[in-house]
Structures are given as C-alpha cells and as structure tokens.
Design an enzyme around this catalytic site. Structure first.
Site, short mmCIF file in Angstrom:
data_model
loop_
_atom_site.label_atom_id
_atom_site.label_comp_id
_atom_site.label_asym_id
_atom_site.label_seq_id
_atom_site.Cartn_x
_atom_site.Cartn_y
_atom_site.Cartn_z
N CYS A 275 3.88 56.92 -29.78
CA CYS A 275 5.30 57.84 -28.85
C CYS A 275 6.07 57.09 -28.15
O CYS A 275 5.84 56.77 -26.82
CB CYS A 275 4.36 58.66 -28.21
N PRO B 294 11.07 55.97 -24.30
CA PRO B 294 12.38 55.42 -24.55
C PRO B 294 12.44 53.79 -24.80
O PRO B 294 13.24 53.42 -25.21
CB PRO B 294 12.97 55.57 -23.30
N CYS C 187 1.53 59.64 -17.79
CA CYS C 187 2.22 59.31 -16.29
C CYS C 187 1.96 60.49 -15.48
O CYS C 187 3.00 61.25 -14.92
CB CYS C 187 3.77 58.98 -16.34
#
Length: 337
Positions: free
Chosen positions: A140, A143, A266
């Site tokens: 994944c 960015p 996160c």
C-alpha cells in the site's frame, strides 16, 4: 538553497479547524485505551504549531548545501549513532523546535534533494531491515514516502510498489519519478492491484513485505472539513480491521518462507493495531512475532512509546518535544517449515 530563505510554514497550518465529531469520538475511545496519556496526545494532535517534520535526504541527489544550513540551525541526524541497524545511507535531519521547510516542487527530469515526513514513518522501514538484492513488496505504497526511504537503505533486486487507488497511484508514480534516477527504474514495478489478491497471484515471491495499511489516520481525521463525511468515516471505522487482516493474509502468502513482513498504521486504535496482529497470530501457525523492545530502547531518546499493551509491536505516541506519530509497527517472520 539556503535555509534562511526557507521560512517555516507552521503558521499556515493554524487555520485548520478541529472536527468536533471526530474529537468527541476519539475522546471516548482513547481515554479508555490510553488512559492519562491521551490528554498529552490530544493536546499535540490538536495543535499543529507543535508538529515537527523530519527532512529525509535523497542519496541520489544529495543536498549538501541544505545539510550545512540545517546543521547551523542545530538540526541533528535522527538515528545515526544510536540505532545500530540504521544504514549509513539513510540520512534524516530533525529539530527539537517545531517548524517546517517548504516541500520541493515536482520538476520533470529533475530529482528532488529531500522529502518531508513524520519521523515515525521511518520505523517500519528500519524494522524491515532491507538488504541489497532482495525482492520487496510495498503493498500500500502511496504517497511513496516509505518507498523512497526503503531505497535510501539498500538496492533491492526487485521492488514492487502497489497502490490500489488510482488517484493515489498517480501520486506514487510522481513521487518515485522525483526521487529515483532513471537507471534504477528497471528494478521497480508500480501497479494498481487489489493488495488482498497479490498473495494469490504472486505466492512466495518476496523476501520482505511492507503493509502500511489504510487506517483511520488520526491526525488528518481530526481536521476533517466535512462533518458529514467525517461521521461517515467514523461509522465505517469498525470495518477497517477486516480489510487490514485480509491485506496481511495476502502479504503472508506473497512472502517466501524465512522472509519478514512489517505491518504499520498511523492510528492509535487498538482494533486496527494489536488486535489485528493477534488475529493473524491466532490463525497462522507459521507466523512468528518479532520482539521489538531492543529497537524501541535504541530510539527512545527520539520517540515516546506506549508503555504497555504492545506485546507484538510498538506504538509511537505524540509527546511534547517528540511530536512524532501516531505510528504502530509490528514485525512478523514466516517460518521455513
């Protein structure tokens, strides 16, 4: 480039509005899970002026002039000299004083010299302990910050960067173009596959796998501008662990026997962190958790970790002067037999 020209932009962040719906939800959940620690964490997360940003250098276009300026401003290297397994090629500067230098603009054909990130994002990268020549999957990847950091550590033999969301995948591709020299692109594959299916399509193909899973991002959710959208996110939050477990199961299939995978999020949420790992360990007899206490001890001067409830992982708690995280990191090995 001289740092004196790079003015901190934290003032611009102060215009953010806290989403009360999200904050109220977090208050109820995290006071139960984290106790009094939540009070300090809440104060940090709701005060962008306290946030810190790390400056990760690009070894493929090393910013020597910026390095001199950061040193004059009393920035220091994050992990060098403290963490024994930190590659010498991974250079990241941080400051005890909150603030941020501007991001570099994307320019076609020109490599950027640095990447701004939350310093806790480097912990999953270091936990993976990438070695030259290994085959690695970043499941994944958008960015792209962790992908860039991994390539600062070693030269993989093959690097598969995957991002299912098409918009985020374009962002990932631009990030890689901005930091990786053209000759290295032949070892890097970028795809838009459903990560939950990669294990079936590429069984036991990778030495190392990073699953930086989609999660309820506490920092960004707290500043949701659309209350209705925020409420919808909170209602769907309980479904995230299902997807995270499916991604991990796929990662295990994609991992060769003897290989390692790192799972990270996160968020502070227990349901998306240690509960996910518990489910995996209870359902996979060939998966062994790695004790990360030694790693936590080595970097404790830079990060604050949850003191308990992290039997199979580390949870970075935002703290005064150490406003990194939230970041949960767990490492799992796949047995040979």
């Amino acid at each position: 480039m001289v740092l004196s020209r790079l003015k901190p932009q934290s003032e611009r962040k102060l215009t953010k509005q806290i989403c009360k719906v999200v904050l109220d939800h977090f208050e109820k959940q995290y006071i139960k899970e984290l106790g009094d620690s939540w009070i300090t964490i809440r104060d940090i997360l709701t005060s962008p002026a306290c946030w810190q940003h790390a400056v990760l250098f690009n070894r493929f276009n090393y910013p020597f002039e910026l390095e001199k300026d950061l040193q004059l401003k009393r920035y220091h290297t994050l992990l060098q000299g403290y963490f024994p397994n930190c590659p010498k090629s991974l250079i990241c500067y941080v400051s005890r004083i909150p603030g941020r230098i501007p991001s570099e603009r994307h320019q076609f054909g020109k490599l950027k010299g640095y990447y701004l990130l939350n310093a806790a994002s480097l912990l999953p990268v270091l936990a993976l302990e990438l070695q030259n020549g290994e085959r690695i999957l970043d499941m994944c990847a958008a960015p792209g910050g962790k992908s860039i950091a991994l390539l600062q550590c070693a030269f993989p033999g093959y690097f598969h960067c995957n991002e299912y969301d098409s918009l985020r995948s374009r962002w990932l591709k631009q990030t890689l173009e901005s930091f990786i020299p053209q000759p290295m692109t032949h070892i890097i594959k970028v795809s838009e596959l459903d990560g939950r299916k990669i294990g079936d399509n590429q069984p036991e193909m990778f030495d190392k796998v990073l699953v930086d899973a989609p999660c309820s991002n506490d920092r960004s959710w707290l500043f949701s501008s659309d209350t209705q959208k925020a409420s919808c996110r909170l209602n769907q939050r309980k479904e995230l662990p299902i997807m995270q477990i499916e991604l991990l199961r796929s990662a295990i299939k994609a991992l060769r026997p003897g290989g390692s995978l790192v799972y990270s999020t996160c968020t502070l949420s227990k349901a998306e962190n240690i509960d996910v790992i518990d489910q995996i360990l209870n359902s996979h007899s060939n998966i062994i958790p790695v004790d990360m206490k030694e790693m936590a001890s080595a970097v404790s001067h830079e990060f604050t970790f949850a003191p308990s409830g992290q039997e199979y992982g580390l949870l970075v708690l935002p703290d005064k002067g150490k406003a990194w995280g939230p970041m949960f990191v767990a490492k799992l090995n796949k047995s040979i037999s």
